[in-house]
Scaffold this active site. Structure first.
Site, PDB file in Angstrom:
ATOM      1  N   TYR A   1       0.845  -1.202   0.000  1.00 29.29           N
ATOM      2  CA  TYR A   1       0.000   0.000   0.000  1.00 29.29           C
ATOM      3  C   TYR A   1       0.877   1.247   0.000  1.00 29.29           C
ATOM      4  O   TYR A   1       2.037   1.228   0.423  1.00 29.29           O
ATOM      5  CB  TYR A   1      -0.945   0.016   1.203  1.00 29.29           C
ATOM      6  CG  TYR A   1      -0.268   0.244   2.536  1.00 29.29           C
ATOM      7  CD1 TYR A   1      -0.101   1.537   3.048  1.00 29.29           C
ATOM      8  CD2 TYR A   1       0.204  -0.832   3.297  1.00 29.29           C
ATOM      9  CE1 TYR A   1       0.518   1.739   4.280  1.00 29.29           C
ATOM     10  CE2 TYR A   1       0.818  -0.633   4.525  1.00 29.29           C
ATOM     11  CZ  TYR A   1       0.975   0.654   5.013  1.00 29.29           C
ATOM     12  OH  TYR A   1       1.590   0.862   6.221  1.00 29.29           O
ATOM     13  N   CYS A   2       0.304   2.344  -0.502  1.00 26.99           N
ATOM     14  CA  CYS A   2       0.959   3.654  -0.467  1.00 26.99           C
ATOM     15  C   CYS A   2      -0.146   4.705  -0.358  1.00 26.99           C
ATOM     16  O   CYS A   2      -1.293   4.377  -0.064  1.00 26.99           O
ATOM     17  CB  CYS A   2       1.847   3.874  -1.691  1.00 26.99           C
ATOM     18  SG  CYS A   2       0.984   3.780  -3.274  1.00 26.99           S
ATOM     19  N   THR A   3       0.174   5.953  -0.600  1.00 25.12           N
ATOM     20  CA  THR A   3      -0.805   7.026  -0.391  1.00 25.12           C
ATOM     21  C   THR A   3      -1.988   6.946  -1.348  1.00 25.12           C
ATOM     22  O   THR A   3      -3.145   6.947  -0.926  1.00 25.12           O
ATOM     23  CB  THR A   3      -0.128   8.404  -0.533  1.00 25.12           C
ATOM     24  OG1 THR A   3       1.001   8.461   0.334  1.00 25.12           O
ATOM     25  CG2 THR A   3      -1.105   9.518  -0.178  1.00 25.12           C
TER      26      THR A   3
END
Length: 367
Positions: free
Chosen positions: A212-214
């Site tokens: 996951y990331c932003t």
């Protein structure tokens, strides 16, 4: 034959600058004077773009007319945008995107929180890549990305004992907020993180990887990178933390994200949960208040509580506080490295490295 008046008009006609020409003070006053709400959003797409400089110039003219402010990168490989737009122009902006086949049906991720002050100007740049990753894209299949998971699917997969949750953001982002039990690589840049991931996940090629990331863009490249290196079950959170926050709110799902979401604009963070999981870098008190050092020659991003902000006057060290009280001309000399006085305050001392601030941490940490 043209008359003198026509010649004078041509002489005085100037090409309109396709970039911002105003200082921060003027831009701030303009924003404060606005009497309408703004919507902060982000989007990206990996898609081959032709005549990138020409496209950039057209987008600047069209988006400036719509009142768009923000930071947008365009490259041969696609577009990456974080911006704010007058809410009454949002539909017109969507129509503008849909008018180009490359940007049609773009997924727009609306900010979780919005103070309508996320950006001051429109900054639209041509780059070699829309995210600096340091990779040779010809060396692997960048389109062979991981499986996209909804918030509900991501939560469910986290319960699998064979799953490994990986944060694909920088350490200063994950420090204030991350998913439960996530691996948090202590990297300063995405370029560093991609190399760290291979070492960190060595021997885990058969595990279910949950990335996951932003907003999702870094997971696109990171998931393809891991699959290229033999990882068989690579998954990524669709739309990133931003979309996750909206989905759990809409569906009444349990949030497995702790703390706040770091964002790359004037807000610096969005509240996902009320828990504060980070500490002040100077005294160790609970705090998630990100600021830039008040010393213009440093400007390092760090976490500082209100008490330390008052004590250090917004600076990261006593040295920076000392520099802050020097005459402006002396500060400029120090920044340029021309001053022979106070040699302790060299550029390397004024701008401490992240590794020095985190020297007591291990290379990799798990939440």
């Amino acid at each position: 034959m043209a008359n003198r008046g026509d010649l004078q008009k041509k002489t005085h006609t100037k090409k309109r600058p396709l970039h911002n020409i105003y200082g921060k003070e003027i831009l701030s006053k303009r924003l404060e004077a606005e009497n309408f709400p703004r919507t902060t959003l982000s989007f990206y797409r990996y898609v081959i773009l032709e005549n990138v400089q020409e496209l950039r110039n057209r987008l600047y003219v069209e988006w400036e007319a719509l009142g768009v402010l923000g930071r947008i990168y365009v490259a041969r490989e696609g577009i990456n945008a974080q911006l704010s737009i007058p809410s009454h122009n949002l539909n017109s902006f969507k129509e503008n995107l849909n008018s180009r086949i490359q940007f049609k049906d773009m997924l727009l991720k609306i900010a979780v929180e919005d103070d309508h002050r996320s950006f001051l100007k429109l900054d639209l740049k041509v780059r070699n890549k829309i995210v600096a990753d340091g990779l040779n894209d010809d060396a692997f299949d960048v389109t062979n990305v991981g499986k996209h998971l909804s918030a509900e699917e991501f939560n469910r997969c986290m319960e699998d004992k064979n799953s490994i949750v990986v944060d694909v953001r920088n350490h200063y982002e994950s420090e204030i907020g991350h998913f439960e039990n996530a691996i948090l690589p202590q990297s300063d840049t995405f370029r560093e993180e991609l190399q760290i991931l291979l070492e960190l996940l060595n021997g885990k090629e058969d595990h279910k990887i949950l990335m996951y990331c932003t907003g999702g863009i870094r997971c696109e490249k990171a998931s393809a990178w891991l699959k290229h290196h033999g990882f068989k079950d690579v998954n990524q959170l669709h739309g990133g933390i931003i979309s996750y926050a909206h989905e759990i709110s809409q569906k009444g799902l349990e949030s497995k994200f702790r703390g706040k979401n770091f964002v790359f604009d004037g807000r610096l963070q969005e509240t996902i949960g009320n828990e504060i999981i980070s500490v002040c870098h100077q005294c160790g008190k609970k705090s998630d208040r990100h600021i830039n050092c008040s010393n213009p020659g440093c400007h390092i991003l760090f976490i500082q509580c209100d008490d330390c902000s008052e004590k250090f006057e917004g600076c990261c060290t006593e040295e920076c506080k000392t520099v802050l009280h020097l005459p402006k001309e002396k500060q400029k000399e120090i920044r340029k490295g021309k001053s022979n006085e106070n040699r302790f305050f060299t550029k390397s001392k004024i701008r401490p490295k992240i590794s020095e601030l985190y020297r007591n941490r291990k290379p990799f940490e798990t939440a």
